[in-house]
Design a protein around this motif. Structure first.
Motif, PDB file in Angstrom:
ATOM      1  N   GLU A  48     -11.209   8.907 -19.102  1.00 44.15           N
ATOM      2  CA  GLU A  48     -12.413   8.124 -18.833  1.00 44.15           C
ATOM      3  C   GLU A  48     -11.890   6.706 -18.673  1.00 44.15           C
ATOM      4  OE1 GLU A  48     -15.439   9.168 -21.637  1.00 44.15           O
ATOM      5  OE2 GLU A  48     -16.099   6.876 -21.587  1.00 44.15           O
ATOM      6  N   PHE A  49     -12.326   5.842 -17.992  1.00 48.12           N
ATOM      7  CA  PHE A  49     -12.342   4.426 -17.967  1.00 48.12           C
ATOM      8  C   PHE A  49     -13.330   3.689 -17.348  1.00 48.12           C
ATOM      9  CE2 PHE A  49     -11.213   3.901 -13.296  1.00 48.12           C
ATOM     10  CZ  PHE A  49     -11.066   5.107 -13.177  1.00 48.12           C
ATOM     11  N   VAL A  50     -13.429   2.455 -17.435  1.00 44.48           N
ATOM     12  CA  VAL A  50     -14.370   1.686 -16.966  1.00 44.48           C
ATOM     13  C   VAL A  50     -13.814   0.908 -15.883  1.00 44.48           C
ATOM     14  CG1 VAL A  50     -16.117  -0.365 -17.146  1.00 44.48           C
ATOM     15  CG2 VAL A  50     -16.080   1.582 -18.913  1.00 44.48           C
ATOM     16  N   GLY A  51     -14.258   0.741 -14.577  1.00 47.05           N
ATOM     17  CA  GLY A  51     -13.827  -0.211 -13.492  1.00 47.05           C
ATOM     18  C   GLY A  51     -15.079  -0.484 -12.790  1.00 47.05           C
ATOM     19  N   ILE A  52     -14.927  -1.069 -11.443  1.00 46.23           N
ATOM     20  CA  ILE A  52     -16.124  -1.516 -10.753  1.00 46.23           C
ATOM     21  C   ILE A  52     -16.396  -0.681  -9.421  1.00 46.23           C
ATOM     22  CG2 ILE A  52     -15.986  -3.852 -11.682  1.00 46.23           C
ATOM     23  CD1 ILE A  52     -14.719  -4.670  -9.316  1.00 46.23           C
ATOM     24  N   ARG A  53     -17.524  -0.723  -8.898  1.00 50.65           N
ATOM     25  CA  ARG A  53     -18.067   0.037  -7.825  1.00 50.65           C
ATOM     26  C   ARG A  53     -16.607  -0.679  -6.530  1.00 50.65           C
ATOM     27  NH1 ARG A  53     -23.478   1.399  -5.617  1.00 50.65           N
ATOM     28  NH2 ARG A  53     -22.585   3.592  -5.049  1.00 50.65           N
ATOM     29  N   PRO A  54     -15.838   0.367  -6.078  1.00 53.63           N
ATOM     30  CA  PRO A  54     -14.909  -0.222  -5.092  1.00 53.63           C
ATOM     31  C   PRO A  54     -15.561  -0.702  -3.667  1.00 53.63           C
ATOM     32  CG  PRO A  54     -14.794   2.199  -5.237  1.00 53.63           C
ATOM     33  CD  PRO A  54     -15.889   1.809  -6.227  1.00 53.63           C
ATOM     34  N   ALA A  55     -15.013  -1.751  -3.299  1.00 50.20           N
ATOM     35  CA  ALA A  55     -15.599  -2.445  -2.121  1.00 50.20           C
ATOM     36  C   ALA A  55     -14.716  -1.790  -1.075  1.00 50.20           C
ATOM     37  CB  ALA A  55     -15.587  -3.881  -2.122  1.00 50.20           C
ATOM     38  N   PRO A  56     -15.428  -1.617   0.108  1.00 48.36           N
ATOM     39  CA  PRO A  56     -14.516  -1.632   1.447  1.00 48.36           C
ATOM     40  C   PRO A  56     -13.511  -2.787   1.760  1.00 48.36           C
ATOM     41  CG  PRO A  56     -16.978  -1.117   1.882  1.00 48.36           C
ATOM     42  CD  PRO A  56     -16.931  -1.726   0.486  1.00 48.36           C
ATOM     43  N   TYR A  57     -12.453  -2.477   2.205  1.00 47.95           N
ATOM     44  CA  TYR A  57     -11.517  -3.711   2.501  1.00 47.95           C
ATOM     45  C   TYR A  57     -10.869  -3.397   3.900  1.00 47.95           C
ATOM     46  CZ  TYR A  57      -8.030  -1.015   0.622  1.00 47.95           C
ATOM     47  OH  TYR A  57      -6.982   0.188   0.246  1.00 47.95           O
ATOM     48  N   PRO A  58     -10.494  -4.539   4.523  1.00 47.53           N
ATOM     49  CA  PRO A  58      -9.514  -4.480   5.638  1.00 47.53           C
ATOM     50  C   PRO A  58      -8.433  -4.247   5.204  1.00 47.53           C
ATOM     51  CG  PRO A  58     -10.221  -6.669   5.343  1.00 47.53           C
ATOM     52  CD  PRO A  58     -10.717  -5.859   4.330  1.00 47.53           C
ATOM     53  N   ILE A  59      -7.522  -3.359   5.805  1.00 50.75           N
ATOM     54  CA  ILE A  59      -5.917  -3.363   5.312  1.00 50.75           C
ATOM     55  C   ILE A  59      -5.364  -4.609   5.972  1.00 50.75           C
ATOM     56  CG2 ILE A  59      -6.006  -0.853   5.541  1.00 50.75           C
ATOM     57  CD1 ILE A  59      -4.392  -0.910   8.000  1.00 50.75           C
ATOM     58  N   PRO A  60      -4.357  -5.422   5.475  1.00 52.56           N
ATOM     59  CA  PRO A  60      -3.728  -6.361   5.998  1.00 52.56           C
ATOM     60  C   PRO A  60      -3.495  -6.329   7.451  1.00 52.56           C
ATOM     61  CG  PRO A  60      -2.509  -5.638   3.842  1.00 52.56           C
ATOM     62  CD  PRO A  60      -3.382  -4.564   4.394  1.00 52.56           C
ATOM     63  N   TYR A  61      -4.183  -7.251   8.291  1.00 50.21           N
ATOM     64  CA  TYR A  61      -4.020  -7.334   9.701  1.00 50.21           C
ATOM     65  C   TYR A  61      -3.538  -8.653  10.159  1.00 50.21           C
ATOM     66  CZ  TYR A  61      -8.679  -9.465   9.450  1.00 50.21           C
ATOM     67  OH  TYR A  61      -9.767 -10.147   9.167  1.00 50.21           O
ATOM     68  N   ASP A  62      -2.674  -9.621   9.026  1.00 51.96           N
ATOM     69  CA  ASP A  62      -2.329 -10.758   9.833  1.00 51.96           C
ATOM     70  C   ASP A  62      -0.637 -10.513  10.327  1.00 51.96           C
ATOM     71  OD1 ASP A  62      -1.516 -10.151   7.229  1.00 51.96           O
ATOM     72  OD2 ASP A  62      -1.183 -12.281   6.442  1.00 51.96           O
ATOM     73  N   GLY A  63      -0.505  -9.152  10.407  1.00 47.58           N
ATOM     74  CA  GLY A  63       0.918  -9.184  10.626  1.00 47.58           C
ATOM     75  C   GLY A  63       0.965  -8.238  11.958  1.00 47.58           C
ATOM     76  N   ALA A  64       2.013  -7.368  12.032  1.00 48.16           N
ATOM     77  CA  ALA A  64       2.416  -6.218  12.904  1.00 48.16           C
ATOM     78  C   ALA A  64       1.418  -5.416  12.766  1.00 48.16           C
ATOM     79  CB  ALA A  64       3.797  -5.878  12.651  1.00 48.16           C
ATOM     80  N   ALA A  65       0.824  -4.871  11.776  1.00 51.46           N
ATOM     81  CA  ALA A  65      -0.227  -3.837  11.506  1.00 51.46           C
ATOM     82  C   ALA A  65      -1.368  -4.534  12.401  1.00 51.46           C
ATOM     83  CB  ALA A  65      -0.632  -3.715  10.023  1.00 51.46           C
ATOM     84  N   GLY A  66      -1.757  -5.667  12.203  1.00 49.32           N
ATOM     85  CA  GLY A  66      -2.971  -6.261  12.996  1.00 49.32           C
ATOM     86  C   GLY A  66      -2.668  -6.213  14.431  1.00 49.32           C
ATOM     87  N   GLU A  67      -1.487  -6.463  14.805  1.00 53.46           N
ATOM     88  CA  GLU A  67      -1.230  -6.204  16.363  1.00 53.46           C
ATOM     89  C   GLU A  67      -1.223  -4.922  16.898  1.00 53.46           C
ATOM     90  OE1 GLU A  67       2.678  -8.073  17.846  1.00 53.46           O
ATOM     91  OE2 GLU A  67       3.042  -8.786  15.637  1.00 53.46           O
ATOM     92  N   LEU A  68      -0.945  -3.946  15.945  1.00 55.32           N
ATOM     93  CA  LEU A  68      -1.011  -2.628  16.584  1.00 55.32           C
ATOM     94  C   LEU A  68      -2.451  -2.153  16.616  1.00 55.32           C
ATOM     95  CD1 LEU A  68       0.236   0.317  17.083  1.00 55.32           C
ATOM     96  CD2 LEU A  68       0.405   0.447  14.594  1.00 55.32           C
ATOM     97  N   LEU A  69      -3.322  -2.625  15.532  1.00 50.30           N
ATOM     98  CA  LEU A  69      -4.822  -2.334  15.480  1.00 50.30           C
ATOM     99  C   LEU A  69      -5.227  -2.875  16.705  1.00 50.30           C
ATOM    100  CD1 LEU A  69      -5.462  -2.933  11.743  1.00 50.30           C
ATOM    101  CD2 LEU A  69      -5.915  -0.651  13.060  1.00 50.30           C
ATOM    102  N   ASN A  70      -4.732  -4.280  17.122  1.00 55.50           N
ATOM    103  CA  ASN A  70      -5.403  -4.809  18.376  1.00 55.50           C
ATOM    104  C   ASN A  70      -5.009  -3.927  19.614  1.00 55.50           C
ATOM    105  OD1 ASN A  70      -6.795  -7.110  17.516  1.00 55.50           O
ATOM    106  ND2 ASN A  70      -5.033  -8.556  17.434  1.00 55.50           N
TER     107      ASN A  70
END
Ligand code: BEZ
Ligand code: FE
Length: 287
Positions: free
Chosen positions: A182-204
């Protein structure tokens, strides 16, 4: 060999492998060489495209460091990490999914029921997450180590965000005598994976978006059992059907309910996991 041709190039390169390399190295290299050569021939890869690809990998290397592994991101965007994970067949245990690049070792060790939230965020909803860890025959397992980690409402993990305390939204818990965590956290938010580098280039290049659905990560370990790396997905989050890294599985979707009267959190979620005993333990149990 001098007269290398399109037809014999794979055999020629494979013949260059030393006869005393380990069998697994040979299997990996033979398949890699054959498939990459076939890809180049079928796709008619140009020399300019090959150079572009090499420069792209150099950029991925330059942006990678101890806190950022661009190559894991690239494998995720192409569905490779989730595929490799699927090759480990399940046998009654909970489904696993991608580890991703944001795990950190040695999170704070916290007592059952404690909060992993070191810094509160305006408008975030608290959630008490609890459940039972049992083996594949349903016996609860005490003393299981559970690492959890999640992003903040701004969509960032703490190591991406200088405004968050070290190890914010991370913790390590143990199951009690009844196999309960058992633990207390927060409702997890959707997020973009880092896209300011090569990963972003591939996504584009793919014309794909970078978003992941809201989820909480779990790494569950106990001697004698196969470790489980998994995630719970918020049943009401966006992107369940179009995760940028293809890692959502129906069995890992959990419902966050409103906390009951008197609850000290906005939401509660119950989610159980099953671990598979390692082969030796299965043999002993069967005796
Ligand atoms: C993650 O869930 O943390 C993650 C997984 C794959 C790529 C990027 C992030
Ligand atoms: Fe994540």
């Amino acid at each position: 060999m001098r007269n290398v041709t399109q037809q014999n190039i794979s055999d020629v390169v494979i013949a260059a492998l030393s006869s005393d390399i380990p069998a697994r190295n040979r299997q990996i290299l033979e398949n890699l060489i054959r498939h990459i050569h076939a890809f180049c021939i079928e796709t008619k890869v140009t020399h300019a495209e090959l150079i572009q690809a090499c420069q792209f990998l150099v950029r991925a290397g330059h942006i990678s460091d101890d806190a950022r592994n661009e190559f894991i991101l690239l494998s995720d965007i192409l569905g490779i990490e989730v595929l490799v994970d699927m090759l480990d067949l399940t046998d009654g245990e909970s489904e696993s999914t991608v580890l991703g690049p944001f795990y950190r070792e040695n999170p704070p060790v916290l007592p059952k029921g404690a909060s992993i939230v070191q810094k509160s965020f305006e408008g975030s909803q608290s959630v008490r997450v609890s459940g039972t860890i049992s083996d594949t025959s349903g016996r609860p397992i005490p003393g299981v180590i559970i690492d959890v980690w999640e992003d903040a409402p701004n969509g960032l993990y703490e190591q991406q965000d200088p405004e968050q305390p070290d190890y914010n939204l991370r913790g390590r818990f143990l199951t009690d005598e009844e196999g309960r965590y058992e633990f207390v956290g927060i409702r997890p938010a959707p997020y973009p994976i880092p896209y300011d580098g090569a990963a972003g280039e591939l996504l584009n290049y793919m014309g794909h978006h970078p978003w992941r659905p809201g989820h909480i990560h779990f790494m569950i370990q106990k001697d004698g059992y196969q470790s489980l790396v998994s995630q719970i997905y918020d049943a009401d989050t966006k992107y369940l059907d179009n995760d940028a890294v293809f890692a959502v599985k129906e069995s890992l979707i959990g419902k966050l309910h409103k906390g009951p009267a008197g609850s000290d959190t906005d939401l509660v979620m119950e989610f159980d996991f099953k671990l598979k005993p390692k082969a030796a333990e299965i043999a002993v149990a069967a005796e």
